[in-house]
Design an enzyme around this catalytic site. Structure first.
Site, PDB file in Angstrom:
ATOM      1  CG  HIS A 318      -2.041   0.966   1.120  1.00  0.00           C
ATOM      2  ND1 HIS A 318      -1.841   2.325   1.137  1.00  0.00           N
ATOM      3  CD2 HIS A 318      -3.372   0.772   0.961  1.00  0.00           C
ATOM      4  CE1 HIS A 318      -3.015   2.923   1.006  1.00  0.00           C
ATOM      5  NE2 HIS A 318      -3.954   2.010   0.901  1.00  0.00           N
ATOM      6  NE  ARG A 338      -2.874   7.608  -1.937  1.00  0.00           N
ATOM      7  CZ  ARG A 338      -2.834   6.465  -2.602  1.00  0.00           C
ATOM      8  NH1 ARG A 338      -2.576   6.459  -3.890  1.00  0.00           N
ATOM      9  NH2 ARG A 338      -3.032   5.330  -1.976  1.00  0.00           N
TER      10      ARG A 338
END
Lengths: 534, 225
Positions: A318, A338
């Site tokens: 990740h 994000r």
């Protein structure tokens, strides 16, 4: 305390923020992505892998730490356990108490099967509980399962098993409906429209969420439903070996009472492996966002009886694991940060990539920034980059973080960091095994009566999973596994139980010249945090 | 960098551990191999609640051991498994209109307003307030106020009225998710399209295309703003 160097770099991030607000960095071309991955993604670092010498995937490479466990000794001898003394006798035995195992249990129970669910830790102490960002499903007007299919196929480098991916995206809206009707509180507006966002690599906003507690909300509802149904579960009872019958069908498992060390025999007409991932094996020395028990137990159990693995060398790092502070090092910073607009920024305050590339590309890009480009910020263990979280409220308004990222706000807040006001330091963390045991559309394997669901499965996501497709797959394939196993149990008459596969595997190891004192499954990692142990 | 070391008391024994560690890590540094009381290690599973006092202080504190830094003088005990009284129900049968909460969990009306639940909550939730919402049958408010509950049951361990708060919140949330929140028409519409077989047809058409065309489609697909 942030170091002087960190503070100096943080000032660069603040300085460029307003100029960056209206400029979205370009997405990479297919060629750029390929080159980047080959040069920087840990999956391409050959030194991290070992070629298997025995078993169904003999000749294929897998992470070295996994190879050591796949090619280790059983914890028991085949004649050590009296298989005539049966402690539990059920239709469907489910190994694993996360989202996949619990979904399977609910469906098998609904189909009238007698179910036993056993789990190594406590039911719900699983990666599902920790999934923050969301669950994909194509249920909006501008979207369709076919568009979802294309996103996941491209994101997975066209290596997804088509029939599995088809099932995943096709059943996606059905999974959301199922969860909604069980009482999962999805984020909706006042008219009932699901509040959805992008994830890395999606072309439509189809990420459904329950704040940033999406997995937790799903898991606690599933667990509650399993309890309401009276499904028998045993916590702290890991399976340490599968049991077959004399005809080679899966027929149960040897369990260990983790409190007392005593072995127990669970006979099941069908068996579902739903043991999850492998982050706690810390491939290539990476920290992990996974729960304490993510040690690839199911892969080991399945492999020893002859189940085939697929893409076991494709690991998901990740992009945004916590790089600071030390107390939560390696923990997950959800991709939703994000999705809501925060950008990845290097030490000089530059946005070096589009924030919503797929996970493998984003991770490789951060590693490049911190290595050859020399634009990382010195953090606890190597370099890191900034995730510019204050951008979120500049875009969506004050209060957005508290409302949509309460878990993140709280986690950082406990260690004195307010991510509404200051950016945070991140670096890739070991997050997900893209591969696993190969299944068919019914969640079945090469071994008759052995089913697999959840992160232990391989093939659905190809070599790179998109955000939000894992919560989806545990529900879709968990339910399928539960239904298939219940149905199959009705037609099954088991023969005599045996553990003879242990001897067979042991002989293969000896023939391949492997002599090891390691035993597997590992069950739990050992941590001493730097203290030397005698 | 020289690690700062601190003296602590874990399950009654004295150890010297680095001050950077969480309470959970300090247990492991001391040599414990944890099995119980250690789940997700990220503050989401609620499995690692501990109780502690600072040496010499009368005040008893509670927290999640994976989300709390160790401090000099901490005297730490474990909670590990705290029984709560979860009532079973059929989600299809119950209705939010009846006083289902009061029927299943009548003890909520014994709340004496001491607020010990709220003071103990490691998530910083106003637990007593969400119990008050439950008493009034305002399930939606109870659901939202309890939403971030991780089910560590520290609240239940401190409650003189013996309420199982986490179970109350969960029931309110399930009632809200299933019955009180507005229905999603776009979801229901898509589900009926799937049931008619429309989506399967579209998928099959796409899946028949050769790989090169798939790549072309993927690389040039329109991305929603």
């Amino acid at each position: 305390m942030l170091t002087a160097e960190m503070l100096k770099s943080m000032a660069n991030v603040e300085k460029t923020r307003s100029a960056r607000m209206n400029v979205t960095p370009a997405r990479m071309s297919a060629e750029e992505k390929d080159t980047l991955l080959q040069e920087y993604h840990p999956d391409y670092r050959q030194s991290g892998f070992t070629v298997l010498s025995v078993g169904p995937n003999k000749g294929s490479k897998v992470p070295t730490e996994l190879a050591e466990l796949l090619q280790a000794n059983s914890r028991i001898k085949s004649d050590e356990i009296d298989l005539d003394r049966i402690d539990y006798d059920v239709d469907v035995l489910i190994i694993g108490g996360g989202g996949a195992g619990t979904s399977a249990a609910i469906e098998a129970d609904k189909a009238g099967a007698k179910v036993l669910l056993v789990t190594k830790l406590k039911m719900g102490e699983a990666n599902t509980m920790m999934a923050e960002g969301g669950i994909q499903a194509a249920d909006k007007e501008n979207d369709s399962p076919a568009i979802h299919y294309l996103d996941a196929l491209g994101g997975g480098h066209y290596s997804n098993k088509p029939e599995l991916l088809k099932r995943l995206v096709h059943d996606g809206p059905l999974a959301i409906k199922w969860l909604n009707d069980l009482g999962v509180m999805f984020d909706k507006d006042e008219k009932g429209v699901m509040v959805t966002t992008h994830g890395g690599g999606t072309s439509r906003k189809r990420m459904h969420a329950a704040a940033d507690y999406t997995g937790a909300e799903i898991m606690r509802v599933l667990r509650d439903e399993a309890v309401n149904r009276g499904i028998t579960t045993i916590d702290y009872a890991p399976a340490i070996e599968l049991i077959l019958d004399e005809n080679g069908k899966a027929a149960g498992a040897v369990l260990m009472n983790y409190d007392t060390g005593e072995y127990l025999v669970a006979k099941g007409k069908t068996v579902i492996i739903a043991t999850g991932g492998a982050g706690r094996l810390h491939y290539q020395g990476f920290p992990t966002s996974n729960h304490y028990g993510a040690t690839a137990d199911g892969l080991v159990l399945g492999y020893r009886v002859g189940a085939e693995l697929i893409y076991a060398d494709a690991i998901q790092y990740h992009p945004t694991g916590v790089a600071y502070p030390a107390q939560i090092f390696g923990a997950l910073v959800t991709e939703k940060v994000r999705s809501l607009g925060a950008m990845l920024i290097n030490s000089e305050g530059e946005a070096f990539m589009h924030p919503l590339e797929t996970r493998d590309v984003a991770a490789a890009s951060i590693i490049r920034e911190c290595t050859t480009r020399g634009k990382g910020v010195p953090a606890l263990d190597g370099s890191a980059v900034w995730l510019d979280t204050p951008m979120i409220e500049m875009i969506h308004g004050a209060g957005t973080i508290e409302k949509r990222l309460p878990g993140m706000l709280r986690m950082y807040g406990k260690f004195g960091i307010d991510l509404r006001k200051e950016p945070i330091l991140v670096y890739p963390t070991l997050h997900y095994q893209n591969g696993g045991i190969l299944i068919n559309e019914q969640a079945g394997t090469k071994i008759e009566n052995l089913f697999v669901a959840g992160e232990a499965v391989g093939g659905i996501h190809g070599t790179n999973r998109l955000m939000g497709n894992s919560l989806l797959d545990i529900i879709v394939f968990g339910r399928i596994a539960g239904k298939s196993a219940a149905q199959k149990s009705k037609e099954t008459q088991l023969g005599k139980l045996t553990l003879s596969h242990i001897d067979k595997f042991q002989a293969e190891l000896a023939a391949a010249g492997i002599h090891t004192d390691k035993v597997s499954p590992l069950l739990l990692p050992t941590y001493t945090h730097g203290r030397k142990v005698r | 960098m020289q690690e700062e070391m601190v003296e602590v008391f874990l399950l009654g024994k004295k150890y010297t551990v680095p001050s950077e560690l969480t309470i959970m890590d300090a247990m492991e540094y001391a040599g414990y191999k944890l099995v119980r009381g250690c789940g997700c290690r990220s503050g989401f599973c609620g499995g690692c609640a501990v109780v502690y006092r600072m040496k010499g202080s009368h005040e008893l504190k509670v927290c999640l051991s994976c989300q709390t830094k160790i401090e000099a003088g901490m005297c730490v005990g474990k909670i590990e498994s705290y029984p709560i009284n979860k009532k079973t129900f059929d989600i299809e049968e119950i209705k939010p209109t009846e006083n289902i909460m009061g029927q299943l969990y009548p003890e909520i009306y014994s709340c004496i307003g001491c607020n010990a639940c709220t003071k103990g909550c490691p998530q910083g939730l106003n637990v007593m307030q969400y119990i008050a919402y439950a008493q009034r049958g305002d399930y939606e408010k109870c659901a939202h106020a309890s939403f971030d509950c991780v089910g560590c049951n520290i609240c239940a361990s401190r409650c003189p009225a013996q309420i199982s708060h986490s179970a109350v919140g969960l029931l309110a949330r399930r009632l809200t998710g299933k019955y009180l929140a507005p229905q999603s028409e776009h979801l229901n519409k898509r589900v009926s399209e799937i049931e008619k077989g429309d989506c399967e047809k579209m998928l099959e058409q796409l899946m028949q295309k050769p790989l090169a065309e798939m790549k072309e489609l993927y690389n040039n697909r329109e991305i929603e703003k």
